[in-house]
Each structure stands twice: as structure tokens, then as C-alpha cells.
Design an enzyme around this catalytic site. Structure first.
Site, PDB file in Angstrom:
ATOM      1  N   ILE A 177     -39.570  -0.212   1.558  1.00 51.87           N
ATOM      2  CA  ILE A 177     -39.331  -1.524   1.467  1.00 51.87           C
ATOM      3  C   ILE A 177     -39.258  -2.170   2.981  1.00 51.87           C
ATOM      4  O   ILE A 177     -38.952  -1.774   3.768  1.00 51.87           O
ATOM      5  CB  ILE A 177     -38.126  -1.758   1.034  1.00 51.87           C
ATOM      6  CG1 ILE A 177     -37.632  -1.269  -0.403  1.00 51.87           C
ATOM      7  CG2 ILE A 177     -37.610  -3.346   0.926  1.00 51.87           C
ATOM      8  CD1 ILE A 177     -36.313  -1.419  -1.021  1.00 51.87           C
TER       9      ILE A 177
ATOM     10  N   LYS B 253     -27.757   3.386   7.341  1.00 52.59           N
ATOM     11  CA  LYS B 253     -28.851   2.379   7.170  1.00 52.59           C
ATOM     12  C   LYS B 253     -28.098   1.005   7.357  1.00 52.59           C
ATOM     13  O   LYS B 253     -28.697   0.116   8.044  1.00 52.59           O
ATOM     14  CB  LYS B 253     -29.386   2.570   5.879  1.00 52.59           C
ATOM     15  CG  LYS B 253     -30.251   3.800   5.631  1.00 52.59           C
ATOM     16  CD  LYS B 253     -30.148   4.069   4.352  1.00 52.59           C
ATOM     17  CE  LYS B 253     -31.081   5.341   3.979  1.00 52.59           C
ATOM     18  NZ  LYS B 253     -31.161   5.868   2.569  1.00 52.59           N
TER      19      LYS B 253
END
Lengths: 446, 446
Positions: free
Chosen positions: B146, B215
Site C-alpha cells: 500500500i 508501523k
């Protein structure tokens, strides 16, 4: 590669904005308010120094007193007092085209939100830009605030796209969403959309699918490396969608969305815009109201979905600004992803060869054997039926019935070919078992 | 700005890849197969010329015979035979850190997929990169395929982000999806995930939320312009989620997802990773299986959702490649979006000040007045209850019950404060009306 290492030494980037409607005025406001933040990020000032619009005196909620005024956008585009030209005039030809062309020919970078211009002249403008070494950004032209152009031009590595599809028109999605949630008619939803400013006084361009077609043509070029072909798209709008269609589709596990779809097929490239049955469990089915969504199916990344606001002043201005920032940073990328001389000619796959499932709603005469006759015609042509719905409460009157007793029947087919379906329906009509024009809605495998 | 006008004259970009696991081998394969396409797009060749890995003889399904071999990744990183260093070794310190640092210090651009390295050393590495003028790309480090890093660094104009949240760990999402769809236990789903290669033999890092936290820390820095603070995150994993929780949540219109969430609050920045009740109608609720999704809430663009594959060789290699292509094109952007000296210190909003709704499952003693006593304690603290569920079929046994008759009760609260909820539960426990430890799951307004 270090020529921009000491970016703070760079001169300010002077922006000229042509067109001070909602997006233009918002852009000027953002640049006036966020200048310090942007300077921090870029190490370079970005300032609007000149504007062109029709009326100098109109109140737009922005202070333009310190800006150089141009009555003629072409004069602004050519002026040496700016470094970058922003075109927010609109229209596929006329002053927008003249100004963008003039700026690019002068080697001046251009950012535009004009999808009609891009769809019609995109390849020619890309060529001019490449010849003169100017950048051409148009993130805002497709799906407003969603960074789909950047993703396609820069973000997918070498992944090859097999299909791109999505909801690209907020007006249609708003209407279909309200029809689905509230059980009201297309006409009633359209009136509300007009009152809320989501639809134009003449809504044809949106509801008949042409706006979606423009955006799809641009996306298809970026996805498949082909020339832009806005006139070779199968386009069908949403004006024929009835409450009955939405209800029956819902009972069968589907929502109806206006999708733009482009895909590679053995025959070439299929580009089509039409109302589409999508499974309720799919991600696009969940994208409601004025939101847009674009799905990209690639070989390496599988499916990527980008969803967000497709229109509106702030999201669109934000996308215009992201193009400006890329140009301020010195980012260089061919306008259409590959140099224009590498674009392949567009080879249209004929719609009659399209393969997919179909929703067919028809009014069968209320005589013994009608349904059997219809079903056997389908069987003869190899069309396999997934579902049949005939219920007392499902009744869509047809003016053609003219007193003849009919029953509304909905059939869902398994995958078959457009030509086969159309041929079979014509055959059924000539058999005399149905009245009026059948409704045909395509089902997309998602 | 025309120095790359005649791009075809540029020398090939020579890539050195350290680490030939799944992602590394896939990247080499893609570059070997797609070289011609990339050359068309870029007007410049991109070729892998050197590799470093542990075993020279292992069969990876790629031909490395023509490539220069390095046993030591640091030697490869420093070698003048490459123009760009790709780090796919993994690990937050050790050879990965040494090699990335060596390349950046030498002014050589680096692309890495290493989230642990970035979370721990991202700011220091950004500083080295900025000092030496080298680019540092890490698109693949967060949410695999992504393009969220590109969107945050380049794609949002000057939009300010208020909240970022998402599903960032495919293992957890796979487990929660199967628990929801099939009614099987966490342990059973985990075993299947391990058998399918979706979970490690030691799954702690994934299922306890640490991977998501890494993340999230990187995203929060890019979203809010603050330093990366991986150790100041509230982290709770999914091991305590029972079938009962998933079923009751579903009855109430929610799904349970492991979300990473970072948002601005009056106290600073909240970073938290925990199982979360999200409305079934929300877009993230529809993101199932190993897919990831990141939602960005901005002032100008409202909400943007990016969904796609969060891991896997091809999507991750594709993101690595998109960074390589940006560097080949000469794109320049500070690694963390703003120059590292502009990053603000991280100011943690305390978790006790978090405000939201709560799902509380507890085992009340089966004595008259127990539920009334619990409810009145909540009322005293100003906690407003949205729903209460106590049903004969809802029974979660608790070892602490030890023969005492209990009834499982689930309460959903309206918005309140974490400290208030915890204090109230402690009070209820000391009142003696409940047995064992209550289950607490946060509800996110989406």
C-alpha cells in the site's frame, strides 16, 4: 543528484492561478495560510503572485489585493512573472486549452484539475510538455482528493494492471446511496442533490455517465500505457434504475453502483461505464454518498483500493497543491506515466464481446408457459441462470403493457457474453412473451 | 529543471541487494524480467549488479550467476560498484543498521523494507541521509504493497492529519476474520495461520501487537511531524479475544479488529494498538483476511482510505521497486516528510486520558442486586451505558469463579475516559460483585 541539497537557497516558486471558483479560491487561501508550514517542509517558499478570472470585484473570501491581475488567462500563462501555471478555468477547449498550451510551450510547468481537457487533449499536451521539458500535473482531475494519479505514475513499481474500476462520480453515488437507504425515486434524489449543490441544474453530464467516462479514459491510459480514448467508451447512465432494481438486487446480496471499468481483454481494452451490481461484501459496495473509490488490480500487488472525497473545494485544492509541491521539489515524471511516444494506440475491445453476469428484469405476459418459454430460449443459447425472482410484490408497470396482464420477472445469469444476452432478449421479445423493454444491468465480478 | 530532459543518456542505475529472502529474491526476479518495461518508463536502465546474503548456494529460483557476490552487507553498502543499496536483511540493529548507515554516510541512496530498523533508528538515519544528500526510501516498511508512505510524504499537499488508524498486521486480521466467520477459537486460527505461513512459529511479535506498534510509530511521525517514539505506545494484543466477544460485538453491530491508532489530543499525541470494536458499516470493517488498510483523517481531504496487501513477496518487492524508481528519476524528499531538524519532540498523551466508548464483559455473581450495584457504580462515576447484554446463552467461564454461580454480562458505554473506566471497574471488583478479571475492549468512533 545533490543540486537541491541546500534547498533553502532556492528562490520562491511563484504561482499564477487562472480561475477563481471554489477550487481556485480555496487554493489561494491554503497557500496564503499554510505558507510557513510548506516552507518548513520544502525549504522553499511557494506563493501565489498572480491570478486571472472573469470578475475582479467578486467577493471570494480571499484577499487578492497584493496579487497581479490578468484579465486574459493566456497572458498569465505566458507571463514571466510566474514559475508555474495553475489552470482551474474548466472546459475542454477555449481559454483553458489555449492557456495550458501556451504555458507548456513556454516550458512552464502546469497543474490542472480539468478532466475534460485531459481526456480530449491529454496526449497532445503531454507531448508538448515533454518537448519543452515542462511538468504537467493533474492529480485533481480524477477523483478529487484521492491520490490515484500519483499512485499510478509513481507508486506501483513495475506492476502491470489488469483491471481498474471504481466510483468516480459523487453525484451518481449520492443518488444511488439515497435510493438504496431510503427507498425514494431517482427523480426525488436528484432534486435533493440539486438543492444541496451535489448536482448541476442540468445533471446530464453526471447522471448519464459522461463525467465518469472522462475520468476513466485518463485512468485507462495511465493503467495500460495506451492513448486516451474518451470517445470509445460504452456509456450508460443511472436514469433508468428503479426502486425495484435496487430492492431486488439487495435481496440477492448486491448493491447497484455506477462504475467506470477498464480492463485488458484478449480483444484489446474494454472501457465501460454503467450501473453495476456489486456484491454487498465488496469494498466498493461500502463506499457511499458523495465518496469516490478506485480499485487497481495488479499482478504484483493484487488489489489496491483508494477511497475518499471525489470532489469539493478543499480536497481538490489539496490535490492541486500536491502537484505544485512535487514540481517545487523538482520531481520529474512523464505526464502519462510513460513518455508519450511510448503510448500504444488504443485498441477497443467491442462491447458485444464483454463477458459477465447479467441482471435482467422483464415483464412477462401473464399466460401459461411464458416463463418456461423465456427460460428455454436462454438455455438454447447456453445462458445459465443463477437466480429467478417472480413475486407478487415485485411489479414494475410498463406503459407498453397497455392493459395486458404481466408479471415482472428478474433473472440473474451466470457469466455469458453481451452479444448472446442481447440476441436472446431480442429473440424472446419476438416470441411475443414479454411486453416493453427489458432492463439489463451488468454484474461485475469483484 | 531540464537536466534530465534527455534521460536516455543517463547511465544505468546499479542496484545492490542485501538479503535474498522472499522479498529480495522477488525483487531481483522483477528487475531481471521487467527491465525493458522500466527502461521505457524511465528512459534509464535499472539493474541489480550485486547481492549479499548468508548462503551463496541456496536455491532461490533466481539466477545470481552474473551478479557480484558479497558475504558482508556492509562491504556491499560501501562498494563503489553500486549506485543504490537495498536493505532486506531485517532486524533493528546488527548488520542491517551497520549497512544502511554505511551507505547513507557514503551519500549512497538506500531503500529498505525494515520497519523495526526505521522505528528505532529512523530519525538518526534521516539525519545522516540529509547530511550526506542521500535519499532514504521505506515504502515497503509499512503496510507492504500500500503506497501510504508516498501519500503521506508527497500526496496530501499541506493537509494536516488529525488521526491515522488502520489494520497493519495481516496475521492478526487473518485470525480475527476467521474467528468471526467460522466461530473457531483464537488458538485454532493461530495454528492454521502458522500452517499457511501467515504466522511465525513464535507469533508473539504479531499477535501481541508489537509489529503494528512499529508501523504505527513510523506513520505517526510522518502524520504529525514528530520524532518516532516506538516505546511510548499503549500496546495490547489479540490473545485475550474470545468467541463470546466476537459474537456479542457482532450482535451489537460491530466487528473486532486489531487497530493501530495515532491521533492529536489536547495532551499531545495518543499512540495506541489494541483490539477495537468498529461499526460493521465502516470501511475498515470490510477489510478482511490478510489485507491491511490505513485511514487518514485530514482537515482538507477528510478521510482517505488505502487498502491492499500488507505483506507477501510481490507486493512488498513492488513497493521497494517504487522507491528505487523514484530515486532513479531524481525525486528528492526528506525521509520523514519534513527535514529531521524540523521534527517536534514526541509528546505522549497519557492513555488514562484517552476518551472513547468501552465494551466491558464481566462475570457478575448470581446474587440479587449484583447488576444494579454494578450499574449504579457506573452511574456514580458519570459513565453512561449504551447497551447491556445478559443472556442465558452468553456464558464465559472464569477459573476464578471456582464453583461460585456467575452470569456473564456485557456493557457498552458511551464516550468516557480510560481512567474513569479503570477506576470504576476496580471499585466494582472491590465491592465483591464480580469474579475474575473483566474484559475491556475499546470502541473507536469511525
Amino acid at each position: 543528484m545533490q543540486e537541491q541539497g541546500d534547498a533553502s537557497a532556492l528562490a520562491p516558486l511563484r504561482i499564477g492561478v487562472a480561475g477563481l471558483g471554489n477550487v481556485g479560491a480555496t487554493l489561494v487561501k491554503i497557500l496564503q495560510n499554510d505558507g510557513v508550514e510548506l516552507n518548513k517542509k520544502l525549504g522553499r517558499q511557494v506563493v501565489v503572485t498572480a491570478v486571472a478570472a472573469r470578475s475582479r470585484s467578486r467577493d471570494r473570501g480571499i484577499d487578492i489585493s497584493g496579487l497581479e491581475w490578468f484579465d486574459d488567462p493566456v497572458a498569465l500563462a505566458k507571463s514571466d512573472s510566474i514559475d508555474l501555471f495553475v489552470e482551474l478555468i474548466g472546459g475542454e477547449d477555449g481559454p483553458a486549452l489555449a492557456a495550458v498550451r501556451a504555458a507548456l510551450e513556454a516550458g512552464r510547468p502546469v497543474v490542472t484539475a480539468n478532466k475534460a481537457l485531459l481526456a480530449k487533449h491529454g496526449v497532445a499536451l503531454a507531448r508538448i510538455a515533454e518537448d519543452s521539458g515542462a511538468q504537467l500535473g493533474f492529480e485533481a482531475a480524477v477523483a478529487g482528493g484521492i491520490p490515484v494519479i500519483k499512485t499510478l505514475r509513481e507508486g506501483l513499481g513495475s506492476a502491470r494492471i489488469g483491471r481498474v474500476y471504481g466510483i468516480m462520480n459523487g453525484t451518481c453515488n449520492y443518488i444511488l446511496t439515497r435510493m438504496g437507504n431510503e427507498g425514494i425515486s431517482f427523480q426525488e434524489c436528484l432534486r435533493d442533490a440539486q438543492a444541496l449543490g451535489y448536482a448541476e441544474a442540468d445533471p446530464t453530464f453526471d447522471v448519464e455517465g459522461f463525467d465518469t467516462a472522462h475520468k476513466l479514459a485518463i485512468l485507462a491510459s495511465l493503467c495500460f500505457g495506451c492513448e486516451i480514448a474518451p470517445n470509445e467508451i460504452f456509456v450508460e447512465g443511472i436514469t433508468g434504475i428503479s426502486q425495484a432494481d435496487i430492492k431486488v438486487a439487495s435481496d440477492l446480496g448486491y448493491k447497484i453502483k455506477l462504475l467506470g471499468i477498464a480492463q485488458r481483454s484478449p480483444e484489446g481494452i474494454e472501457q465501460r461505464v454503467h450501473p453495476t451490481l456489486v456484491p454487498k461484501s465488496s469494498a466498493v459496495a461500502g463506499v457511499d454518498g458523495v465518496l469516490n473509490a478506485i480499485a487497481l488490480e495488479t499482478d504484483y500487488v493484487h488489489e489496491l483500493l483508494l477511497a475518499g472525497p471525489g470532489a469539493g473545494g478543499p480536497p481538490t485544492a489539496s490535490s492541486v497543491l500536491s502537484d505544485i509541491l512535487d514540481i517545487a521539489r523538482g520531481t520529474r515524471v512523464p505526464p502519462l506515466g510513460v513518455p508519450s511516444h511510448e503510448l500504444t494506440p488504443y485498441r477497443q475491445a467491442p462491447m458485444r464481446a464483454h463477458e459477465g453476469g447479467y441482471y435482467i428484469r422483464l415483464n412477462a405476459k401473464d399466460v401459461p408457459g411464458a416463463l418456461a418459454a423465456i427460460a428455454s430460449r436462454m438455455g438454447e443459447r447456453g445462458i445459465s441462470i443463477e437466480s429467478v425472482i417472480q413475486r407478487p410484490d415485485l411489479r414494475v408497470s410498463d406503459p407498453a403493457a397497455d392493459g395486458i396482464a404481466t408479471r415482472t420477472v428478474v433473472l440473474l445469469t451466470h457469466e455469458t457474453m453481451e452479444a448472446t444476452v442481447r440476441g436472446t432478449i431480442a429473440q424472446i421479445a419476438s416470441d411475443g412473451f414479454i411486453v416493453g423493454e427489458p432492463q439489463l444491468i451488468r454484474i461485475e465480478k469483484i
